[in-house]
Design an enzyme around this catalytic site. Sequence first.
Site, PDB file in Angstrom:
ATOM      1  CG  ASN A 180      -0.294  -0.199   2.526  1.00 49.98           C
ATOM      2  OD1 ASN A 180       0.800  -0.778   2.608  1.00 49.98           O
ATOM      3  ND2 ASN A 180      -0.915   0.253   3.591  1.00 49.98           N
ATOM      4  CB  ALA A 229     -16.312  -1.225  -1.676  1.00 52.76           C
ATOM      5  CG  HIS A 230     -12.598   2.766   1.126  1.00 52.44           C
ATOM      6  ND1 HIS A 230     -11.516   3.601   1.203  1.00 52.44           N
ATOM      7  CD2 HIS A 230     -12.390   1.810   2.053  1.00 52.44           C
ATOM      8  CE1 HIS A 230     -10.691   3.173   2.151  1.00 52.44           C
ATOM      9  NE2 HIS A 230     -11.200   2.085   2.676  1.00 52.44           N
ATOM     10  CB  CYS A 246      -4.377   2.234   7.978  1.00 51.15           C
ATOM     11  SG  CYS A 246      -5.956   2.188   7.125  1.00 51.15           S
TER      12      CYS A 246
END
Lengths: 369, 369
Positions: free
Chosen positions: B147, B196-197, B322
């Site tokens: 990420n 989903a986002h 995050c």
Amino acid sequence: MIYLDNAATTIVDAEVNDVMITVMQHFYGNPSSSHSFGVEAKTLIEESASTIAKLCKCHQNEIIFTSGGTEAINLLFYNVAHVLKSKYVITSPLEHPAVLESIKQYGLAEKTHFVKLTKDVLPDMNHLEELLHEMPGAFVSLMHVHNESGSLLDIQMVGELCKQYEAVFFSDTVQSMGKSPIDFQAMNLDFAVCSAHKLHGPKGVGFLIKNRAIDFKPQLVGGGQSSGMRAGTENTAGIAGVCKALEIAHQTMSNTHEKLKQFKQYLAHEITTNIPTVQCVGDLQISIPQILTLALPFNDKTQSIHRELDALEFVVSAGSACHSLSDEKSMLNHVCIDNHIPLRISMSKFTTQKEIELFLGALLGLLKE
Amino acid sequence: MIYLDNAATTIVDAEVNDVMITVMQHFYGNPSSSHSFGVEAKTLIEESASTIAKLCKCHQNEIIFTSGGTEAINLLFYNVAHVLKSKYVITSPLEHPAVLESIKQYGLAEKTHFVKLTKDVLPDMNHLEELLHEMPGAFVSLMHVHNESGSLLDIQMVGELCKQYEAVFFSDTVQSMGKSPIDFQAMNLDFAVCSAHKLHGPKGVGFLIKNRAIDFKPQLVGGGQSSGMRAGTENTAGIAGVCKALEIAHQTMSNTHEKLKQFKQYLAHEITTNIPTVQCVGDLQISIPQILTLALPFNDKTQSIHRELDALEFVVSAGSACHSLSDEKSMLNHVCIDNHIPLRISMSKFTTQKEIELFLGALLGLLKE
């Protein structure tokens, strides 16, 4: 279609839709991002919590947003087991499966004691006091409005009893939020819960209200979101949606209450007058006007009533949608109305006189045929 | 605003909005209700699972819808601890906090072994094989696309190694779903995950794909929804939304890939040519085109670069949103690029040449000033 299953779920209010679309299109930043666009999303969540706190008379930092009522209840019972370490749990056999299954899931079954129920589908207050007396510091879980009968708990009285016996008090307010006022502080609540889709908000979002004096730890872990209480990127559109839904519910609460009270009385009177073998479940005076549950004597006509009403596009239910998947004893068995079939009619602010008339005509027609 | 933080979250696609509104307005029944209106909602969920299964090459009943990637990962690790009872866990120190925190939360820390990383932010395959060899039947958790750097794991090769050593293989596919093809079966995956986002779907919904041959139990309990795997009224609008988002992502995948590959090469070339002290993190050939991460040497200009870009309304990040809340060691430390500041530029199908030019101009301006 005439929709009379609002206790199962509700249509999303058009205003709530609009708020959600606005958030998804214009405030879609990640609330954990440190840039301005992320901070904007985080602010939106804080403002939603602040609005909800005012409506429920709690503190903004007592709101923990979740994916709905079930997750909120699981988070709570996870903490009852692992942080509160409650010695006793007092509940009723007619709580929602999220409560009854959580008691098993988090190893609380042996500590759990069930309060007796009255025929009005409410906890027997004398028995509750006995239990509280025997079990100081218990964790008490009693739902505010019973999802299958609409029976309304005297939450103020239970709150006072809990205070007196130093019990921790959770009321499952999923069916009452936005329908009956919640005053978190005055009611001596330690925990309450909301599921947006029960009050014209979206599915997939809700919140737990947690007394800020009680320690807690997250069940779902990861990025440390929601002040460390619930990991996972916040559902900002859903959070704005549940906030808007609750605001609207509070604005319309008293009008809706009056309208549905009349519909309920009218329906109950017409049905029991025309077909005297039909009983109303619970005391109509101690229940919310949204829900009317009938007990139909079991016979050839009534055993197919749900199918027949469905074919005519009247959407009603036999009870809780969540219960439909579990094998718990039914509510009617619990309150000693055996050999009857339950028929739950649950209304909302969108229910009209015309719909009530059409439903009444169809039901009487089917039962009298 | 020029939004270049699509690895943190994305705008919801207009078509996805439309699908969600349609569900909220017309298919809002409770999927657990037995009447036709409830069955319609349940069918919609099943159809969504079926569509997703075709796109990910898995079986429809292997999809478990959740409130997002974090809940899916928690559900998985809960099962690793309580059902799979894996003796060993093999992972990397740069997994998402949902993985690293779950390892602690579910009591797996002592069983966990970390694979070494290459300078390209990828697991060292030789070390991985050594670990697999020493730890038969291990549970392996390695993310598909990192990420923070965009580095792309050779998931096929890891899948084959896992098969060879009878390991159970989970790849955190949150950043790759809809960007790089997932073939659940051919890749020998046992578990994969979607949020989903991250792909122009709504926040608050996602799913876990679970090999149907592996036993599982729910973490969140209650009404027995989602075939008993995840209690709570299903977020039907969100489920239809993630399905639509994934469908669109697959339709546009190859065009988006080509476009962003050019943008990434152009950006990397221009920046490193103009400011040779800037490094690109990872191997640009073994990463997804959506993410370009730069390591800027620490100095007076670079230390305020995020603030300056923010002031100019360029939305980029220093890394994972995050991670911003956790105190884990940073990615740059892990891959031995010390004394540098990371700058992650993450693009989407909506990113335009014009935006790239404007961003490049602004960045070079700020760094050269």
